[in-house]
Design an enzyme around this catalytic site. Structure first.
Site, mmCIF file in Angstrom:
data_model
loop_
_atom_site.group_PDB
_atom_site.id
_atom_site.type_symbol
_atom_site.label_atom_id
_atom_site.label_comp_id
_atom_site.label_asym_id
_atom_site.label_seq_id
_atom_site.Cartn_x
_atom_site.Cartn_y
_atom_site.Cartn_z
ATOM 1 N N ASP A 73 0.781 -0.777 -0.054
ATOM 2 C CA ASP A 73 -0.041 -0.032 -0.416
ATOM 3 C C ASP A 73 0.818 1.372 -0.242
ATOM 4 O O ASP A 73 0.300 2.229 -0.797
ATOM 5 C CB ASP A 73 -0.918 -0.206 1.285
ATOM 6 C CG ASP A 73 -2.265 -0.987 1.222
ATOM 7 O OD1 ASP A 73 -2.432 -1.623 -0.227
ATOM 8 O OD2 ASP A 73 -2.617 -1.523 2.121
ATOM 9 N N ASN A 147 -4.116 8.752 2.196
ATOM 10 C CA ASN A 147 -5.349 8.307 3.215
ATOM 11 C C ASN A 147 -4.891 9.138 4.235
ATOM 12 O O ASN A 147 -6.241 9.336 4.337
ATOM 13 C CB ASN A 147 -3.848 7.053 3.782
ATOM 14 C CG ASN A 147 -3.577 5.587 3.357
ATOM 15 O OD1 ASN A 147 -4.852 5.500 2.855
ATOM 16 N ND2 ASN A 147 -2.733 5.195 4.209
ATOM 17 N N ASP A 148 -4.427 10.259 4.631
ATOM 18 C CA ASP A 148 -4.636 10.578 5.809
ATOM 19 C C ASP A 148 -3.271 12.073 5.632
ATOM 20 O O ASP A 148 -2.484 11.592 5.000
ATOM 21 C CB ASP A 148 -4.334 10.227 6.883
ATOM 22 C CG ASP A 148 -3.288 9.357 7.004
ATOM 23 O OD1 ASP A 148 -2.271 9.464 6.581
ATOM 24 O OD2 ASP A 148 -3.052 7.994 8.058
ATOM 25 N N ASP A 177 -1.616 13.424 21.426
ATOM 26 C CA ASP A 177 0.220 12.358 20.761
ATOM 27 C C ASP A 177 -0.121 13.088 19.541
ATOM 28 O O ASP A 177 0.390 13.697 18.995
ATOM 29 C CB ASP A 177 0.224 11.650 21.126
ATOM 30 C CG ASP A 177 0.542 10.749 22.156
ATOM 31 O OD1 ASP A 177 1.230 11.761 22.906
ATOM 32 O OD2 ASP A 177 0.691 9.860 22.372
ATOM 33 N N ALA A 189 -5.957 3.045 7.781
ATOM 34 C CA ALA A 189 -4.548 2.928 7.859
ATOM 35 C C ALA A 189 -3.923 3.276 9.532
ATOM 36 O O ALA A 189 -4.854 2.463 10.151
ATOM 37 C CB ALA A 189 -3.812 3.701 7.366
ATOM 38 N N TYR A 190 -3.516 5.077 9.996
ATOM 39 C CA TYR A 190 -3.244 5.540 11.070
ATOM 40 C C TYR A 190 -4.083 5.039 12.438
ATOM 41 O O TYR A 190 -4.349 4.912 13.269
ATOM 42 C CB TYR A 190 -2.732 6.390 11.047
ATOM 43 C CG TYR A 190 -2.074 6.793 12.492
ATOM 44 C CD1 TYR A 190 -1.562 6.028 13.796
ATOM 45 C CD2 TYR A 190 -1.173 7.495 12.485
ATOM 46 C CE1 TYR A 190 -1.140 6.852 14.888
ATOM 47 C CE2 TYR A 190 -0.268 8.560 13.735
ATOM 48 C CZ TYR A 190 -0.362 7.333 14.601
ATOM 49 O OH TYR A 190 0.020 8.504 15.616
ATOM 50 N N ALA A 191 -5.355 5.655 11.194
ATOM 51 C CA ALA A 191 -6.347 5.855 11.850
ATOM 52 C C ALA A 191 -7.320 5.291 13.046
ATOM 53 O O ALA A 191 -7.584 4.966 14.179
ATOM 54 C CB ALA A 191 -7.940 6.970 10.742
ATOM 55 N N ALA A 212 -4.097 9.666 21.216
ATOM 56 C CA ALA A 212 -4.028 9.848 22.400
ATOM 57 C C ALA A 212 -4.723 10.471 23.316
ATOM 58 O O ALA A 212 -3.646 11.807 23.928
ATOM 59 C CB ALA A 212 -2.347 9.246 23.172
ATOM 60 N N GLN A 246 4.733 10.119 3.968
ATOM 61 C CA GLN A 246 6.063 9.838 3.281
ATOM 62 C C GLN A 246 6.461 11.303 2.801
ATOM 63 O O GLN A 246 6.872 11.374 2.521
ATOM 64 C CB GLN A 246 4.938 9.654 1.872
ATOM 65 C CG GLN A 246 4.661 8.134 2.352
ATOM 66 C CD GLN A 246 4.103 7.253 0.465
ATOM 67 O OE1 GLN A 246 3.795 8.200 -0.143
ATOM 68 N NE2 GLN A 246 4.059 5.979 0.570
#
Length: 295
Positions: A73, A147-148, A177, A189-191, A212, A246
């Site tokens: 991905d 993605n984000d 954070d 993804a990160y979410a 967080a 990235q």
């Protein structure tokens, strides 16, 4: 049946071990479907065959009817952003780990790719994010993301303080954070790791997820995708903005990260019969109870 493809670009994951043979197999499959192969420059170097010259991304964008991405991905994210202005559709072959977007398994490539190149495929349209870092009223950095966009604490550690505004209206002030603005594509993804919900890929929404947060009542929220989200850094601690993890930009107090839906989009192609829920079951190891059984 949709239209068949004639000029087919191939991108491989840079410096990936064992990628040469799958790339050559891909080229053979394209030829058997009646297509003309266009290897991207770095990918052509990995192949090392004189009959397959390399092409720049710009040349591919101008000439290619479709692009095949052999990688994970992360590889797909970078190529999707580059080709989005040219509106070249993408097919993903998984040569990585998880593979939500590069959803065709390597051992299925020969079976499904030729029918797709001949016009038997399903279309999946994804939105991009357009983001900029504004400093003292001027644009200090601009990027797009599939993605984000993530605002996170800097190298000094500690929580980052920020204010979130939606269409100019303050949503909240927070110490955390970080905070994630994700597309439906980025919801897996990160979410997802930050306890955000999974959004159906074609849903017209944006996901806002605190990472967080100090205030535990602060929860993820789904917004319509026609809003403008602003995240202003309000603390003296250093922070950074990451785009698809990235590229990044350092943030200073008073900087504003401004995120909205991008003008361009990305079109992913899947084999006939593709099902997003089947992908979730496979990638996230969801179990399915046998018919008629009860827990």
């Amino acid at each position: 049946m949709s239209r068949a493809f004639t000029h087919v670009a191939i991108f491989g994951k840079p410096r990936a071990e064992g990628i040469r043979e799958p790339l050559l197999e891909l080229a053979g499959l394209v030829a058997s479907a009646g297509g003309q192969v266009m290897f991207e420059l770095a990918t052509a170097e990995s192949v090392g065959r004189k009959e397959y010259p390399g092409h720049t991304v710009h040349a591919i964008g101008k000439q290619a009817d479709v692009a095949i991405v052999l990688g994970g991905d992360g590889t797909m994210l970078g190529i999707a952003r580059e080709l989005a202005p040219f509106r070249v559709p993408l097919i993903g072959i998984n040569h990585g780990r998880l593979g939500f977007m590069t959803d065709i398994a390597l051992d299925q490539m020969a079976e499904v790719l030729v029918p797709m190149l001949r016009g038997a495929y399903e279309t999946d349209r994804r939105v991009l994010l357009d983001a900029e870092v504004r400093r003292q009223g001027r644009v200090a950095h601009h990027a797009v993301a599939l993605n984000d966009v993530v605002v996170s604490r800097g190298v000094a550690g500690g929580m980052v303080e920020y204010t979130v505004r939606v269409d100019g209206v303050t949503m909240y002030n927070q110490r955390a954070d970080g905070v994630i603005v994700a597309t439906p594509t980025g919801s897996t993804a990160y979410a997802l790791s930050a306890n955000g919900p999974i959004l159906y890929p074609t849903l017209a929404g944006l996901l806002l997820v605190p990472v967080a947060p100090q205030t535990l009542s602060n929860r993820p929220i789904v917004l319509t995708d026609d809003v403008v989200v602003e995240i202003e850094i309000t603390d003296v601690r250093d922070a950074s903005a990451h785009f698809d993890m990235q590229t990044y930009s350092h943030l200073s107090p008073g900087d504003v990260v401004r995120v909205k839906r991008g003008a361009d989009g990305v079109t992913l192609l899947h084999p006939v019969g593709y099902n997003f829920f089947a992908t979730l079951r496979q990638k996230l190891h969801w179990s399915v109870m046998p018919s008629g059984s009860r827990s």
